[in-house]
Design a protein around this motif. Structure first.
Motif: not given
Length: 283
Positions: A230-256
Motif C-alpha cells: 500500500x505505502x509503496x503504491x501511494x509513494x509511487x503515485x505521488x512521485x509519478x505525478x510530481x515527475x510528469x505533471x507540472x504541479x506545485x502543491x500535491x497531496x495523495x491519500x489512499x483509503x484502503x
C-alpha cells in the motif's frame, strides 16, 4: 449429532489452505456448508425453526470490467433467508467475487443477475442481491466530501500493468493554473507477498497546470495487476505525478479496504504532515 468440528463436509473447503486468486468469472469457486451441521446440536429442524430471519452480507471489494475494458466498482448487499439449506463458505465467497475482476460484463444488471443465480444455487434458496455505487449505499451512508470523482469518464482501457509514462502528456497542453481535489474509487493493486487484491479510494489534491482527468484515470487503472505494498503504491503515485505533471502543491491519500480487521491509509503531501479525517463506505 452433527457439528462443525471435524465434519467431513468441511474437509474439501478452501478455508485455511493456500489458494490461487482467479480473476476470470468462475461460479464453481463457491462452496456450500449445510446449516444442519450446527442446527442438529441445537435440536433445530429445518421444517420447525423457532425463528424468522436472514443473513445479510456486504461486499466491499466487487469489481468487473465494462465492454470497453474500464473497471467498475460497487458495494454489494447480499441477503440469504435463514431457511436456506446452506450457508456460503466465506473464503470461497471472496474468491468467487474476485473472479469478476478481469471479466467483462455489459451492465450492472448482468452482474447482479449472475450473482443472484450463483448464490441462490449455492445456498439452496433464493438469494437477494443489490449493487450500489461506492459513494451511495443508503444502509452504509457516510457524510460526503467535495472531491470530484473521475470514475465515470467514458474511456477505453487495455493497460492493467503499471505504466507511469501514461502521465507524460497529462497536462502539457494546459495553460490554466488550477486547484483541484479529485477522487478515484477504481484503484486496485495486489499484495507483493501474497498476491491478494488490495482495493482503495485514492484522493489527489493539487495546484498547478490542470491534469487531464482521463489520462490520470488510465494511469491509476494501470495499477490493477501491479504487485506492491500500500505505502509503496501511494509513494509511487505521488512521485509519478510530481515527475510528469507540472504541479506545485500535491497531496495523495489512499483509503484502503480493511483486511484482518486493519485498514492501511498512506498519506503523502508536499505541505501537510498529518492525514485528513476521512472514511469511505468500503471501509
Amino acid at each position: 449429532m452433527s457439528t462443525y468440528t471435524n465434519a467431513k463436509e468441511l474437509s474439501n473447503l478452501v478455508l485455511g489452505k493456500t489458494t490461487d486468486y482467479c480473476s476470470q468469472y468462475n461460479p464453481e469457486l463457491l462452496q456450500a456448508v449445510p446449516r444442519s451441521l450446527n442446527r442438529d446440536s441445537l435440536g433445530l429442524k429445518a421444517e420447525q425453526l423457532p425463528f424468522l430471519g436472514e443473513d445479510v452480507w456486504y461486499g466491499y471489494e466487487l469489481s468487473w470490467l465494462n465492454n470497453k475494458g474500464k473497471p467498475v466498482v460497487a458495494v454489494a448487499e447480499f441477503s440469504f433467508p435463514c431457511t436456506s439449506a446452506n450457508i456460503v463458505e466465506s473464503k470461497s465467497f471472496k474468491l468467487y467475487l474476485n473472479s469478476f475482476n478481469q471479466t467483462k460484463f455489459s451492465s450492472w444488471q448482468q452482474v447482479e443477475s449472475h450473482l443472484t443465480a450463483d448464490l441462490s444455487a449455492t445456498a439452496g434458496a433464493t438469494a437477494k442481491v443489490k449493487l450500489f455505487p461506492v459513494d451511495n449505499c443508503p444502509a452504509l451512508s457516510l457524510p460526503g466530501d467535495n472531491a470530484i470523482c473521475i470514475d465515470d469518464l467514458d474511456i477505453e482501457v487495455n493497460q492493467y500493468q503499471l505504466m507511469p509514462e501514461i502521465l507524460a502528456t497529462a497536462n502539457h497542453a494546459q495553460e490554466s493554473q488550477v486547484e483541484e481535489y479529485l477522487v478515484c474509487h477504481l484503484l486496485k493493486s495486489n499484495c507483493l507477498i501474497t498476491n491478494q487484491p488490495d482495493w482503495a479510494s485514492i484522493y489527489i489534491s493539487y495546484s498547478g497546470k490542470q491534469i487531464c482527468h482521463e489520462t490520470l484515470l488510465k494511469y491509476l487503472i494501470s495499477f490493477r495487476q501491479h504487485n506492491e505494498f500500500h505505502e509503496q503504491c501511494v509513494e509511487r503515485i505521488f512521485c509519478d505525478i510530481k515527475h510528469f505533471c507540472e504541479v506545485e502543491n500535491l497531496s495523495v491519500f489512499a483509503r484502503y479496504t480493511r483486511r484482518g480487521g486493519l485498514d492501511i491509509n498512506p498519506f503523502r503531501s508536499t505541505s501537510h504532515k498529518t492525514a485528513p479525517k476521512l472514511r469511505t463506505i468500503r471501509q
